[in-house]
Design a protein around this motif. Structure first.
Motif, PDB file in Angstrom:
ATOM      1  N   ARG A  55       0.828  -1.215   0.000  1.00 33.00           N
ATOM      2  CA  ARG A  55       0.000   0.000   0.000  1.00 33.00           C
ATOM      3  C   ARG A  55       0.860   1.263   0.000  1.00 33.00           C
ATOM      4  NH1 ARG A  55      -3.024  -0.596   4.666  1.00 33.00           N
ATOM      5  NH2 ARG A  55      -4.708  -1.733   3.662  1.00 33.00           N
ATOM      6  N   PHE A  58       1.366   2.744  -3.413  1.00 28.98           N
ATOM      7  CA  PHE A  58       0.195   3.269  -4.113  1.00 28.98           C
ATOM      8  C   PHE A  58      -0.738   3.958  -3.115  1.00 28.98           C
ATOM      9  CE2 PHE A  58       1.825  -0.163  -6.692  1.00 28.98           C
ATOM     10  CZ  PHE A  58       1.774   0.358  -7.977  1.00 28.98           C
ATOM     11  N   ALA A  63      -5.290  -0.921  -2.394  1.00 28.94           N
ATOM     12  CA  ALA A  63      -4.347  -1.983  -2.748  1.00 28.94           C
ATOM     13  C   ALA A  63      -4.847  -3.390  -2.431  1.00 28.94           C
ATOM     14  CB  ALA A  63      -3.018  -1.749  -2.016  1.00 28.94           C
ATOM     15  N   LEU A 133      -6.235  -0.033  -7.547  1.00 27.56           N
ATOM     16  CA  LEU A 133      -4.885   0.205  -7.047  1.00 27.56           C
ATOM     17  C   LEU A 133      -4.355   1.558  -7.507  1.00 27.56           C
ATOM     18  CD1 LEU A 133      -2.303  -1.168  -5.711  1.00 27.56           C
ATOM     19  CD2 LEU A 133      -1.656  -1.743  -8.043  1.00 27.56           C
ATOM     20  N   LEU A 134      -4.599   1.887  -8.775  1.00 27.57           N
ATOM     21  CA  LEU A 134      -4.074   3.129  -9.335  1.00 27.57           C
ATOM     22  C   LEU A 134      -4.805   4.348  -8.821  1.00 27.57           C
ATOM     23  CD1 LEU A 134      -3.552   1.913 -12.991  1.00 27.57           C
ATOM     24  CD2 LEU A 134      -1.804   2.267 -11.263  1.00 27.57           C
ATOM     25  N   GLN A 140       0.187   7.595 -11.573  1.00 31.67           N
ATOM     26  CA  GLN A 140       1.006   6.394 -11.644  1.00 31.67           C
ATOM     27  C   GLN A 140       0.703   5.578 -12.886  1.00 31.67           C
ATOM     28  OE1 GLN A 140      -1.114   6.314  -8.534  1.00 31.67           O
ATOM     29  NE2 GLN A 140       0.353   6.063  -6.886  1.00 31.67           N
ATOM     30  N   ASN A 141      -0.503   5.706 -13.437  1.00 33.52           N
ATOM     31  CA  ASN A 141      -0.880   4.776 -14.480  1.00 33.52           C
ATOM     32  C   ASN A 141      -0.549   5.245 -15.876  1.00 33.52           C
ATOM     33  OD1 ASN A 141      -2.802   6.766 -14.520  1.00 33.52           O
ATOM     34  ND2 ASN A 141      -4.469   5.452 -13.794  1.00 33.52           N
TER      35      ASN A 141
END
Length: 203
Positions: A55, A58, A63, A133-134, A140-141
């Motif tokens: 976790r 992210f 997560a 998650l993203l 982040q993605n």
């Protein structure tokens, strides 16, 4: 750090096995082990602890679902815990493995019921967990071709349909390991997305 010597030692057989079956040196294996045993003094990593660690990478997303799938793939003997050997074997594949090894490992994660193929529901579950998650930030993605926050039509369902359109070569509703590997190796964005790798599969 002085307490490491009083904790579980890495057995000679495990050390030799990891030297033969990973790309880590003896010193690197021992260093990984010392860090692992500091976090997990009894020599086993629980799913709860695994999620806590993951976790941190992210912070904007959820997560738990994705970690559950990764944990299942790491937990080779289905014990509900990850020992050091399982941990380092998985790290070796995800961090140092060649593209085909990474894809074989990723396939195992997507093949939730371990029947040798991925159906739409299995793919959808993993894609949904990646979107969770993203998170909504989208920062982040961008590197792996996923950006659910930018396009309202980019949903796990549409993404799953796109993946099946590319990978399900014989249109029988399931993706085999061979189809999965071929599809990822021929499509850089798919490779990055499905292995969470920002590199190029040709490297």
């Amino acid at each position: 750090m002085g307490c490491v010597s009083s904790k579980k030692k890495l057995s000679k057989s495990d050390l030799e096995f990891l030297e033969e079956n990973t790309e880590f040196t003896k010193d690197q294996i021992i260093e990984w082990y010392e860090g692992f045993i500091l976090d997990c003094p009894n020599g086993e990593l629980t799913k709860k602890k695994f999620i806590q660690v993951y976790r941190q990478f992210f912070p904007n997303g959820q997560a738990e679902a994705f970690c559950t799938h990764i944990f299942r793939t790491f937990d080779a003997d289905n014990s509900g815990k990850i020992d050091f050997k399982e941990f380092l074997m998985a790290i070796n594949i995800t961090a140092k493995g060649n593209p085909e090894k990474k894809l074989k490992w990723a396939f195992k994660m997507y093949d939730i019921d371990s029947n040798g193929s991925i159906d739409r529901q299995e793919m959808l579950k993993i894609i949904e967990s990646i979107y969770d998650l993203l998170g909504a930030g989208g920062s982040q993605n961008a590197s792996n071709g996923m950006n659910p926050s930018r396009d309202p039509d980019d949903t796990p369902e549409t993404r799953t349909s796109q993946i099946f359109a590319v990978m399900d070569e014989d249109k029988n509703g399931v993706i085999t390991e061979e189809e999965f590997i071929r599809g990822c190796m021929s499509d850089r964005v798919l490779y990055q997305m499905l292995t969470a790798d920002t590199g190029d599969p040709d490297r």
